[in-house]
Design a protein around this motif. Structure first.
Motif, mmCIF file in Angstrom:
data_model
loop_
_atom_site.group_PDB
_atom_site.id
_atom_site.type_symbol
_atom_site.label_atom_id
_atom_site.label_comp_id
_atom_site.label_asym_id
_atom_site.label_seq_id
_atom_site.Cartn_x
_atom_site.Cartn_y
_atom_site.Cartn_z
ATOM 1 N N LEU A 195 0.880 -1.562 -0.289
ATOM 2 C CA LEU A 195 0.321 0.404 0.101
ATOM 3 C C LEU A 195 1.319 1.142 -0.431
ATOM 4 O O LEU A 195 0.628 1.824 -0.190
ATOM 5 N N SER A 196 2.071 1.310 0.319
ATOM 6 C CA SER A 196 2.925 2.680 0.242
ATOM 7 C C SER A 196 3.201 2.995 -0.932
ATOM 8 O O SER A 196 3.118 4.418 -1.468
ATOM 9 N N ARG A 197 3.586 1.747 -1.822
ATOM 10 C CA ARG A 197 3.942 1.609 -3.117
ATOM 11 C C ARG A 197 2.830 2.052 -3.838
ATOM 12 O O ARG A 197 2.523 3.706 -4.939
ATOM 13 N N MET A 253 1.757 6.439 -3.346
ATOM 14 C CA MET A 253 2.552 7.328 -4.178
ATOM 15 C C MET A 253 2.390 7.620 -5.726
ATOM 16 O O MET A 253 2.230 7.901 -6.046
ATOM 17 N N GLU A 254 1.774 6.008 -5.915
ATOM 18 C CA GLU A 254 1.394 6.018 -7.492
ATOM 19 C C GLU A 254 0.982 6.813 -7.466
ATOM 20 O O GLU A 254 0.569 7.278 -8.952
ATOM 21 N N LEU A 255 -0.569 6.500 -6.975
ATOM 22 C CA LEU A 255 -2.184 7.229 -6.969
ATOM 23 C C LEU A 255 -2.155 8.741 -7.089
ATOM 24 O O LEU A 255 -2.719 9.089 -5.802
ATOM 25 N N THR A 256 -1.474 9.626 -7.500
ATOM 26 C CA THR A 256 -2.122 10.952 -6.596
ATOM 27 C C THR A 256 -2.850 11.377 -7.562
ATOM 28 O O THR A 256 -3.538 12.483 -6.910
ATOM 29 N N GLU A 293 3.572 10.335 6.630
ATOM 30 C CA GLU A 293 3.385 10.599 5.284
ATOM 31 C C GLU A 293 2.781 10.759 4.368
ATOM 32 O O GLU A 293 1.630 11.567 3.938
ATOM 33 N N ILE A 294 3.250 9.733 3.338
ATOM 34 C CA ILE A 294 2.244 9.364 2.414
ATOM 35 C C ILE A 294 1.127 8.337 2.602
ATOM 36 O O ILE A 294 0.822 9.348 1.258
ATOM 37 N N TYR A 295 0.674 8.407 3.465
ATOM 38 C CA TYR A 295 -1.155 7.616 3.750
ATOM 39 C C TYR A 295 -1.087 8.903 3.885
ATOM 40 O O TYR A 295 -2.634 8.863 2.958
ATOM 41 N N LYS A 296 -0.875 10.210 4.369
ATOM 42 C CA LYS A 296 -1.642 10.624 4.870
ATOM 43 C C LYS A 296 -2.161 11.912 3.740
ATOM 44 O O LYS A 296 -3.238 12.552 3.385
#
Ligand code: GLY
Length: 369
Positions: A23-25, A28-31, A72-75
């Motif tokens: 999910l971390s990946r 980052m990919e789905l912005t 923070e990437i999740y937030k």
């Protein structure tokens, strides 16, 4: 508090760590899309309709992961999702009862976690839209638009928690009364004697009367669509957690007992409909993990070991359906949108409920609903 055996604790840590990596990946990919759908290769795809009911699950999952990991990437991903969802609020006409899924998981979470006041406004708008769908003569929240008939569907039990929240947030009891009236109607009209669940009821829109029931996304009239059964298990548990009313706990228990009894017949691999003929064999992993979430709450409320054992069996049974490779963005395979589709697919909400179930096992105290 859930106490797991040492071997189960290790299993859980390993499972969660693989989920976190994957999910971390994705975060980052789905912005720039609302990944409401997943293609046949397991890649998330944006849904063209900004009002599509699944559009809040990715954002909600990002908040769940942020609460657990603090990354923070999740937030950041969750906050971007919420902005993209505004297109749905602006379109308005396309909205339906699933505003609970859409803004309950995203904007309401954002406000609760970050105190963002703009998020509070979005969640309150959504609660007002949901409350306004209540038919005061028929005593039900109308699910959809644009049809001469009006329907209640079991899925709505997952939307009413937005109303319990709004009642508290605005100190306005009417939101809670609507949620309870709808839950009481659902108890009467959607839950059968044996604990199995009716997906759709067609209502008289002038008075308190159900005209007919429909099989909806399940096998047919009178059958038991497993995701509908899961919506009932978790939905009634959520109404119990928000109100403390025992009748909701008892209803969740009846629906859960039916679910577990049927799931046991196939070693906890959950069929798409518990009453469908033995062939063809279709599974729905989204039903398994959503039911597991409700059953874990049932275990916490009652302390009955059979519920912890049942939920663990359901979660362990979907492990074989998980894809943790880099080939896909989604994790859980073998979901099914509806029995008639005849297609085993990836579903964004299957990943959401898998994530939520693992966090419950880890004793996360954040109830996103
Ligand atoms: N709420 C629609 C579904 O469960 O597929």
């Amino acid at each position: 508090m859930i106490q797991l055996k040492e071997a189960d604790k290790r299993w859980l840590e390993d499972f969660f760590s693989k989920l976190d990596t994957k999910l971390s990946r994705s975060a980052m990919e789905l912005t720039d899309i609302l990944p409401g759908g997943i293609d046949e290769h397991g890649k998330y795809v944006g849904v063209k309709n900004p009002c599509w009911w699944t559009n809040g699950f990715f954002g909600g999952m990002m908040w769940l992961m942020y609460q657990e990991t603090g990354k923070e990437i999740y937030k950041n991903a969750a906050e971007k999702q919420e902005l993209l969802l505004d297109a749905g609020l602006e379109k308005y006409d396309g909205l339906h009862h699933d505003v609970g899924f859409m803004w309950g998981l995203t904007a309401k979470s954002s406000y609760r976690i970050t105190e963002n006041l703009q998020s509070r406004v979005r969640a309150i708008y959504a609660a007002n839209i949901l409350a306004a769908r209540y038919n005061i003569r028929g005593n039900y929240i109308s699910a959809w638009n644009g049809d001469k008939k009006t329907y209640s569907i079991i899925d709505c039990m997952m939307n009413v928690p937005l109303l319990y929240w709004a009642a508290e947030e605005l100190d306005r009891k009417s939101f809670r009364f609507i949620a309870e009236a709808h839950a009481d109607m659902t108890m009467r009209e959607h839950i059968r004697e044996d604990g199995s669940v009716v997906h759709i009821a067609v209502h008289n829109d002038e008075k308190d009367e159900v005209i007919e029931t429909l099989g909806g996304q399940g096998y047919g009239v009178g059958s038991a669509w497993s995701r509908g059964q899961a919506w009932a298990v978790y939905g009634f548990m959520l109404s119990y957690l928000h109100t403390g009313l025992d009748r909701y706990l008892e209803t969740a228990r009846r629906a859960a007992d039916y679910f577990l009894e049927k799931a046991k017949e196939t070693d906890y691999r959950v069929r798409t409909d518990f009453c469908a003929p033995p062939e063809p064999v279709y599974y729905d992993t989204s039903a398994a993990v959503c039911a597991a979430c409700g059953i874990l709450e049932l275990y916490k409320a009652t302390g009955e070991q059979k519920y912890l054992d049942g939920a663990l069996a359901l979660i362990k049974a979907v492990e074989q359906d998980c894809d943790f490779t880099e080939n896909t963005q989604s994790v859980l395979q073998n979901g099914m949108e509806s029995y008639r589709s005849g297609k085993q697919v990836h579903l964004i909400y299957a990943d959401f409920f898998l994530c939520e179930a693992l966090l419950k096992l880890k004793n996360s105290t954040f109830l996103i609903w």
